[in-house]
Motif scaffolding. Structure first.
Motif, short mmCIF file in Angstrom:
data_model
loop_
_atom_site.label_atom_id
_atom_site.label_comp_id
_atom_site.label_asym_id
_atom_site.label_seq_id
_atom_site.Cartn_x
_atom_site.Cartn_y
_atom_site.Cartn_z
N LYS A 444 0.82 -1.21 0.00
CA LYS A 444 0.00 0.00 0.00
C LYS A 444 0.85 1.26 0.00
N VAL A 445 2.00 1.24 0.65
CA VAL A 445 2.80 2.46 0.84
C VAL A 445 4.15 2.41 0.14
N PHE A 446 4.49 1.28 -0.47
CA PHE A 446 5.85 1.11 -0.96
C PHE A 446 6.19 2.10 -2.08
N LEU A 447 5.29 2.31 -3.01
CA LEU A 447 5.58 3.21 -4.12
C LEU A 447 5.83 4.63 -3.61
N GLY A 448 5.01 5.10 -2.68
CA GLY A 448 5.18 6.46 -2.17
C GLY A 448 6.50 6.64 -1.43
N LEU A 449 6.93 5.62 -0.71
CA LEU A 449 8.18 5.72 0.04
C LEU A 449 9.40 5.69 -0.86
N VAL A 450 9.34 4.89 -1.92
CA VAL A 450 10.50 4.74 -2.80
C VAL A 450 10.59 5.88 -3.81
N ALA A 451 9.47 6.54 -4.12
CA ALA A 451 9.44 7.53 -5.20
C ALA A 451 10.27 8.77 -4.90
N THR A 452 10.57 9.03 -3.63
CA THR A 452 11.35 10.22 -3.28
C THR A 452 12.74 10.15 -3.89
N ASP A 453 13.06 11.11 -4.74
CA ASP A 453 14.37 11.22 -5.39
C ASP A 453 14.73 9.96 -6.17
N ALA A 454 13.75 9.18 -6.58
CA ALA A 454 14.03 7.94 -7.31
C ALA A 454 14.07 8.22 -8.80
#
Length: 658
Positions: A444-454
């Motif tokens: 549920k949250v993985f994309l939002g957490l990884v997207a930072t500066d990715a």
């Protein structure tokens, strides 16, 4: 929009399983609660069989609050189990003694080495045809049972098809068209899962095999408590010490197929000619149990398909091309595979046999099953292939390698609390064992957490794969959602190389079996769209093992499970019996304003008081508009006296009204 076949066609009316139980009770003059004195005693017995081990049952029954206050009719464990064993039982267990002859010489018996070592094993199983009869005839499933295929559409023109149950998929329609008119298909869904029973001592394991039918809606099948999936048997797990190390692996595969053939051979005649069965709605139908689906993890899929574990059990993709998302790969052909396996058994060395990565197993158990195609039967495994496999074991691992373990943990810890979201306050790197629910929470949250500066390619790859997981998890599919499923997988493969470029994946390829299995999801959903419970082995293997004394445990497990099932089935029977009413009596009481609902098992002594409302008479008032009928138990007749026709003061009348 709906299109289907008339499912009300039958060959008369028959007594369902519950009706036969009640008929037996009436025949023998038994109460509806069977061997138990009253409802309170039944509830105590049900609680004990579910929550109290054999070692503590005796102590519980000797407690003063139980022995002196509750005073059940059973005073010790032996009497308690005798009561439980008097309940109606389901399909009984069979034990087949197997003698496995290896290729190691038995020098103790024969110094010449001619005599080979032998190992004995036991196959415990139940007649699967009787299990199907019990499932399809269970009145508890009457409202969630289908007997014919259907086609559902989202639009009036019938262009957007909806697939939400097994009877809405294409498999059932294809099989129905091969059978004679009036045939009712019972799609067999088989699953197996080899499970370790003890973690800290010994190497005890069990290999349970389960059975359910596609006639029951999948929401009910997914609930273990519904008993819509039954334990079919325990496959033997011998040590195979009688074989050399080189031949031991193949011997295990052959034993699996031999045991499965013993079990599944019961379906040959019924799957060829059909068998009349009483269904849950009381109609007698000509049922054809046809093998439809096999639910297993990847190693067991390869075992069932008789192929190497570096091959796809469903298609002929080259092992080095599994991660390339190639469309139009040829599917395995069952007739061709059987031909190659037979040729291998006869000593031929065919090039096609080696190129298809087959194992020398002849004959496989599915070769004798009518209308079966094993290579189209492997259903999507959302837990092992998606949540635990592609997501946790691969995608998360690649991202952690790129971003850094400490950074990923810090991002999970900094996530604010929000209703409906799991807060991983300690991060994720220190967790050694994950549950399926935790994987879903992470998604549920993985994309939002990884997207930072990715990197933008990483974001696109993660989003497309998580989209695929969510689309595959839908309970109901349409033409649009299946197109979106395919598009999401295409997008992931278009951006996946970024993980290799940024050193997230060490290997320079994506030849991952679980990743390749996603290529088959769309076709399999169109065929079946079915699911099975994820925790069957906990109830049918681990809990049963804990109830044993660890010696001869399979036999004890079958006994324990038999009692558990007897209590579960009797609970459903009582619910069915309590909801049955006698129409004439109901109408009579309803016309007179009574709220009392009698049941078919009631006797007059059970009706303590019935109140009839009399017509309102203004002159009399409302106090006297109730006509009360009281019931008392039968009394012994008094001795003859001069007061014949009268009741003595100590003997109340059977009924009285005022």
């Amino acid at each position: 929009m709906y299109a289907g076949i008339n499912s009300r066609q039958g060959y008369g009316q028959g007594a369902t399983h519950f009706e036969r139980i009640r008929d037996e009770q009436v025949l023998h003059g038994d109460d509806v609660l069977g061997p138990f004195r009253d409802e309170a005693e039944w509830e105590l017995a049900k609680w004990m069989i579910k929550n109290v081990g054999h070692g503590q049952a005796e102590n519980l029954l000797k407690l003063p609050i139980i022995a002196n206050r509750a005073k059940p009719s059973f005073s010790n464990k032996r009497e308690f189990l005798e009561r439980v064993d008097q309940l109606p039982v389901g399909v009984r267990w069979n034990c087949v003694d197997l003698e496995i002859t290896g290729d190691e010489p038995d020098l103790e018996k024969d110094s010449t080495g001619t005599t080979k070592r032998v190992e004995k094993a036991e196959l415990w199983y139940r007649n699967p045809l009787e299990c199907v009869e019990e499932l399809i005839g269970n009145p508890a499933f009457q409202d969630v049972m289908k007997y014919s295929p259907e086609r559902l559409y989202n639009d009036e023109r019938g262009e957007s098809q909806m697939i939400n149950e097994m009877w809405t998929g294409s498999w059932w329609w294809d099989i129905q068209n091969q059978l004679p008119g009036g045939a009712t298909v019972a799609p067999l869904i088989i699953s197996s899962d080899k499970t370790h029973l003890s973690n800290f001592r010994g190497d005890n394991s069990a290999w349970p095999v389960y059975l359910t039918i596609g006639n029951i809606e999948k929401e009910t099948r997914r609930r273990v408590s519904s008993n819509a999936t039954v334990l079919l048997g325990y496959l033997p797990i011998p040590k195979f010490d009688c074989f050399t190390k080189e031949s031991r692996s193949l011997a295990k595969y052959r034993l699996f197929h031999s045991c499965m053939e013993i079990i599944m051979s019961h379906f040959i005649d019924a799957g060829t000619n059909g068998k009349n069965m009483v269904c849950a709605d009381g109609l007698i139908r000509n049922v054809w149990p046809i093998f439809a689906a096999y639910v297993a993890d990847y190693p067991e899929q390869c075992l069932v398909a008789c192929c190497m574990e570096n091959r796809c059990p469903g298609c002929l993709v080259d092992p080095s091309e599994r991660g390339n998302h190639i469309c139009g790969i040829q599917k395995r052909d069952q007739d061709e595979v059987l031909f190659l396996l037979r040729r291998k058994q006869e000593g031929y060395q065919d090039i096609a046999y080696k190129s298809q990565g087959l194992r020398a197993i002849y004959t496989p158990f599915w070769s004798v099953l009518p209308h079966a195609n094993i290579f189209k039967s492997f259903t999507p495994d959302l837990l092992h292939q998606l949540h635990k496999g592609v997501f946790k074991d691969h995608l998360v691992k690649w991202c952690v390698e790129i971003i850094g373990k400490d950074e990923v943990d810090a991002r999970f810890r900094s996530l604010p609390s929000h209703p409906g979201l799991r807060h991983f306050k300690n991060g994720i790197s220190h967790v050694s064992q994950w549950t399926g629910a935790e994987h879903k929470e992470m998604e549920k949250v993985f994309l939002g957490l990884v997207a930072t500066d990715a990197h933008v390619e990483i974001v696109k790859a993660i989003r497309s794969l998580i989209d695929f997981i969510y689309y595959a998890s839908l309970q109901s599919h349409s033409s649009q959602t299946l197109l979106a499923l395919r598009t999401a997988l295409d997008d992931f493969h278009a951006h996946k190389q970024i993980f290799i470029k940024l050193n997230g994946r060490e290997q320079d390829h994506f030849n991952i079996p679980k990743l390749h299995s996603l290529d088959h999801y769309e076709d399999l959903i169109r065929l079946f769209n079915t699911e099975s419970p994820e925790r069957l082995h906990i109830d049918y293997a681990k809990n049963a093992y804990r109830a044993s004394n660890r010696k001869d445990y399979i036999k004890q497990m079958t006994c324990w499970l038999g009692r558990q099932e007897a209590v579960d089935q009797f609970t459903l029977y009582l619910e069915w019996a309590m909801n049955r009413t006698t129409p004439p009596t109901c109408s009579f009481l309803a016309e007179r304003g009574s709220n009392f609902i009698p049941h078919s098992f009631d006797v007059f002594g059970l009706w303590k008081q019935i109140v009839f409302k009399l017509p309102y008479i203004p002159e009399v008032g409302s106090r006297h508009t109730s006509n009360i009928v009281r019931a008392v138990g039968p009394k012994a007749e008094p001795p003859l006296s001069s007061h014949r026709g009268r009741h003595s003061p100590s003997e109340p009348a059977t009924t009285s009204a005022k």
